[in-house]
Design a protein around this motif. Structure first.
Motif, short mmCIF file in Angstrom:
data_model
loop_
_atom_site.label_atom_id
_atom_site.label_comp_id
_atom_site.label_asym_id
_atom_site.label_seq_id
_atom_site.Cartn_x
_atom_site.Cartn_y
_atom_site.Cartn_z
N ALA A 58 0.84 -1.21 0.00
CA ALA A 58 0.00 0.00 0.00
C ALA A 58 0.87 1.25 0.00
CB ALA A 58 -0.92 0.00 1.23
N HIS A 59 1.99 1.19 0.70
CA HIS A 59 2.88 2.36 0.74
C HIS A 59 3.51 2.60 -0.63
CE1 HIS A 59 6.51 4.74 1.72
NE2 HIS A 59 5.58 5.41 2.38
N ARG A 60 3.93 1.53 -1.29
CA ARG A 60 4.50 1.70 -2.64
C ARG A 60 3.45 2.30 -3.58
NH1 ARG A 60 6.91 -3.24 -1.46
NH2 ARG A 60 5.25 -4.40 -2.51
N ALA A 61 2.23 1.82 -3.47
CA ALA A 61 1.16 2.35 -4.34
C ALA A 61 0.89 3.82 -4.01
CB ALA A 61 -0.11 1.53 -4.15
N PHE A 62 0.98 4.16 -2.74
CA PHE A 62 0.75 5.55 -2.31
C PHE A 62 1.73 6.51 -3.01
CE2 PHE A 62 2.54 8.79 0.62
CZ PHE A 62 1.48 9.69 0.60
N LEU A 63 3.00 6.05 -3.17
CA LEU A 63 4.00 6.94 -3.74
C LEU A 63 3.61 7.39 -5.16
CD1 LEU A 63 7.25 5.18 -2.43
CD2 LEU A 63 6.00 7.12 -1.44
N THR A 64 2.89 6.54 -5.88
CA THR A 64 2.37 6.93 -7.20
C THR A 64 1.05 7.68 -7.07
OG1 THR A 64 3.26 4.84 -7.97
CG2 THR A 64 1.77 5.99 -9.48
N TRP A 65 0.19 7.11 -6.24
CA TRP A 65 -1.19 7.61 -6.12
C TRP A 65 -1.22 9.08 -5.70
CZ3 TRP A 65 -5.65 6.56 -7.96
CH2 TRP A 65 -6.83 6.79 -7.28
N ALA A 171 -10.35 8.88 1.93
CA ALA A 171 -8.89 8.69 1.90
C ALA A 171 -8.40 8.60 0.45
CB ALA A 171 -8.51 7.42 2.67
N LEU A 172 -9.14 7.90 -0.40
CA LEU A 172 -8.68 7.74 -1.78
C LEU A 172 -8.65 9.07 -2.52
CD1 LEU A 172 -10.31 4.36 -2.94
CD2 LEU A 172 -7.93 4.79 -2.27
N VAL A 173 -9.69 9.90 -2.38
CA VAL A 173 -9.62 11.18 -3.10
C VAL A 173 -8.55 12.09 -2.48
CG1 VAL A 173 -12.01 11.11 -3.94
CG2 VAL A 173 -11.50 12.37 -1.85
N ARG A 199 -12.04 -3.90 -8.61
CA ARG A 199 -12.57 -3.81 -9.99
C ARG A 199 -12.59 -2.36 -10.45
NH1 ARG A 199 -18.24 -6.38 -10.89
NH2 ARG A 199 -18.81 -5.07 -12.66
N ALA A 200 -13.02 -1.46 -9.54
CA ALA A 200 -13.07 -0.03 -9.89
C ALA A 200 -11.67 0.47 -10.22
CB ALA A 200 -13.68 0.77 -8.73
N LEU A 201 -10.68 0.05 -9.42
CA LEU A 201 -9.30 0.49 -9.66
C LEU A 201 -8.81 -0.02 -11.01
CD1 LEU A 201 -7.98 -0.17 -6.04
CD2 LEU A 201 -7.90 2.06 -7.19
N ALA A 202 -9.10 -1.29 -11.31
CA ALA A 202 -8.66 -1.87 -12.59
C ALA A 202 -9.35 -1.15 -13.75
CB ALA A 202 -8.95 -3.36 -12.62
N ASP A 203 -10.65 -0.91 -13.61
CA ASP A 203 -11.39 -0.24 -14.70
C ASP A 203 -10.82 1.14 -14.98
OD1 ASP A 203 -12.98 -2.44 -14.72
OD2 ASP A 203 -14.77 -1.47 -13.87
N CYS A 204 -10.30 1.81 -13.94
CA CYS A 204 -9.78 3.17 -14.10
C CYS A 204 -8.27 3.17 -14.32
CB CYS A 204 -10.12 4.02 -12.87
SG CYS A 204 -11.88 4.24 -12.62
N GLU A 205 -7.68 1.98 -14.45
CA GLU A 205 -6.22 1.84 -14.64
C GLU A 205 -5.44 2.56 -13.55
OE1 GLU A 205 -5.37 2.84 -18.68
OE2 GLU A 205 -6.54 1.16 -19.44
N ALA A 206 -5.95 2.47 -12.33
CA ALA A 206 -5.28 3.08 -11.17
C ALA A 206 -4.44 2.00 -10.48
CB ALA A 206 -6.34 3.61 -10.21
N ILE A 208 -3.47 -0.78 -8.41
CA ILE A 208 -4.39 -1.73 -7.76
C ILE A 208 -4.11 -1.86 -6.27
CG2 ILE A 208 -3.09 -3.89 -8.11
CD1 ILE A 208 -6.64 -3.58 -9.28
N ASP A 209 -2.85 -1.65 -5.90
CA ASP A 209 -2.48 -1.90 -4.50
C ASP A 209 -2.85 -0.76 -3.56
OD1 ASP A 209 -1.60 -4.43 -4.81
OD2 ASP A 209 0.51 -3.89 -5.12
N VAL A 210 -3.51 0.27 -4.05
CA VAL A 210 -3.90 1.34 -3.11
C VAL A 210 -4.94 0.84 -2.11
CG1 VAL A 210 -3.35 3.29 -4.61
CG2 VAL A 210 -5.68 2.45 -4.51
#
Ligand code: NAD
Length: 501
Positions: A58-65, A171-173, A199-206, A208-210
């Protein structure tokens, strides 16, 4: 009382989970239904090591997100909202199966998730900072809100999906990633929400690990609480849990947001519209079988109307159907488990020991599951048992003569979540909402203590923990604030007129 066949309940759970796209191995954690007290299926829980792995991912994903523009982050939450709408019945079905909520309340809980997604999508364009006048010429002073990091969400059994969504959508926004530790009592609802968000993350190409789900009991919660990569621990549950979690997070200078137990009261004054008051009281006290953090537990009634009010509540209680939450007409479903039933009986006998009179209710109905008739108990004083939260449908009735005494009784408990007053007297209503009135995080007039909307900030004071979630500016807890001073002049004046050299 007619209860469904346990195997039909397990089949219903499988169907709803499959519809939400859940693929999760079986394992050592059993999910039960309070409807019959039987097993629905098993789930593989996480180990402490796997919790750390999930936090790191989740932390690695955060660095991009955190660098994705907030309105683009909002697009994921918009997609989540549309998937929740599409699967509203499936999710509500699992909520009923696992938490025992009657269908209308289970659907309402899912609607609350959809509502918070809408709110968060709007918020994704409104994470406003302020600009303040600088005291120095040629300088600009402002603040910026930045994503915070990994948010650890620990949730309770009684709102198995709404509390997660309040935290996660916001938190996500805000640009954070989330690791969710749901109640060990309700893992299936969590699997369904996790599958839909992925599924929402995949559909939006975000990334996934967030979002990460970690399943298990207290040990899994503790591993999350102690991980230094978790910037904010948002924990919902009992005061006992908050007492354990808060010092651990503080010891590593993490942030915590605590949403703990309540002991909510309503004051009923002589001018109250009694018909409306009784409806509000019965929903708040008996709805969800008294298993909301905002359930009404104490009624403080003017002595001149006490007999009338108690009589009307007792008649309304006599009409309440207790039974399978899937049956239409049933308003009171089961308690979550045997421990909840035992705790209720213990409190009722303590109340009797303190001189209380059980006007009605408190009896077990049927032999499968733990169903009870909501109890109404007149108390001579606010004794220790009244000052504690028993997570079951017990409504204690106290009387007052002087309005100041009513407020003192109202505030004379360790918890401070929700409160209400039933009155048509504007002076009393305003006093209740004033600084020297209710000391709770939620104070209502002419509605009950439960059933909050998502638009306001939700949470309470004292032992309830002080956290605020959901609407208003609660989002600020999920971000870090930077104060920025920009000098666009060719001089270097110091603040407060300080001279240096
Ligand atoms: P609980 O405290 O038993 O468990 C809540 C969560 O905390 C679970 O996920 C549990 O595994 C976890 N947990 C327990 N001890 C922990 C520890 N030491 N470290 C880390 N995690 C730990 O509560 P419950 O029985 O599931 O829920 C009922 C309670 O929750 C009631 O007191 C109710 O008032 C409260 N509640 C409060 C709110 C609110 O917003 N204020 C909302 C819902 C429920």
């Amino acid at each position: 009382m007619n209860l469904p066949d346990p195997s039909s309940l397990a089949d219903r759970a499988e169907r709803a989970l499959a519809a939400c796209g859940v693929e999760w191995p079986a394992g050592d954690l059993s999910a039960h239904t309070p409807i019959t007290g039987t097993k629905l299926r098993t789930v593989r829980p996480h180990s402490g090591r796997e919790v750390d792995d999930a936090v790191e991912a989740a932390h690695r994903a955060f660095l991009t997100w955190r660098t994705v523009p907030a309105p683009a982050r909002g697009a994921v939450v918009r997609r989540l909202g549309s998937l929740l709408t599409e699967h509203k019945e499936d999710l509500a079905e699992i909520v009923t199966l696992e938490a025992g909520k009657v269908t209308s309340e289970a659907l309402g809980e899912v609607q609350e998730m959809i509502d918070i997604c809408e709110f968060a999508v709007g918020l994704s364009r409104q994470l406003y900072g302020r600009t303040m006048p600088s005291e120095r010429p040629g300088h600009r002073l402002s603040e910026t809100w930045h994503p915070l990091g990994v948010v650890g969400v620990i949730s309770a059994f009684n709102f198995p999906v709404a509390v997660w969504s309040w935290n996660t959508a916001i938190a996500l926004v805000c640009g954070d990633s989330v690791v969710w530790k749901p109640s060990e009592t309700t893992p299936l609802t969590a699997l369904a929400c996790h599958a839909l968000l992925r599924r929402a993350l995949a559909d939006c190409e975000a990334p996934i690990d967030v979002h990460q789900l970690v399943v298990g009991g207290r040990d899994v919660g503790e591993a999350l609480v102690d991980n230094p990569l978790v910037a904010l621990v948002s924990a919902t549950g009992s005061v006992r849990m908050g007492r354990a979690v808060a010092p651990r997070v503080a010891a590593r200078f993490g942030r915590s947001l605590l949403e703990l137990g309540g002991n909510n009261a309503a004051v009923v004054t002589p001018s109250a519209d009694l018909e409306l008051a009784v409806r509000g009281i019965v929903f708040s006290a008996a709805g969800t079988a008294g298993q909301r953090c905002t359930s009404l537990r104490r009624l403080i009634v003017h002595e001149s109307i006490a007999d009338k009010v108690v009589g009307r509540i007792a008649s309304a209680y006599a009409q309440l159907q207790v039974g399978s939450p899937f049956d239409s007409g049933v308003l009171v479903g089961p308690l979550i488990n045997e421990a909840a039933y035992e705790a209720m009986q213990k409190s009722l006998s303590a109340a009797r020991g303190d001189g209380g009179t059980v006007v009605c209710g408190g009896d077990r109905v049927g032999e499968s599951g733990f169903y009870v008739t909501p109890a109404l108990v007149r108390m001579p004083a606010q004794t220790e048992v009244v000052r504690a939260e028993t997570f079951a449908p017990i409504l204690y009735v106290l009387t007052y003569t002087d309005f100041d005494d009513a407020i003192a009784l109202h505030n004379g408990v360790p918890q401070g979540l929700s409160s209400s007053i039933f009155t048509l007297d504007q002076r009393e209503a305003e006093r209740f909402l004033a600084a020297d009135g209710s000391d709770c995080g939620i104070a209502n007039v002419n509605i009950g203590t439960s059933g909050a909307e998502i638009g306001g900030a939700f949470g309470g004071e004292k032992e309830t923990g002080g956290g605020r979630e959901s609407g208003s500016d609660s989002w600020k807890a999920y971000m870090r604030r930077a104060t920025n001073t920009v000098n666009y002049s060719d001089q270097l004046p110091l603040a407060q007129g300080v001279e240096f050299g």
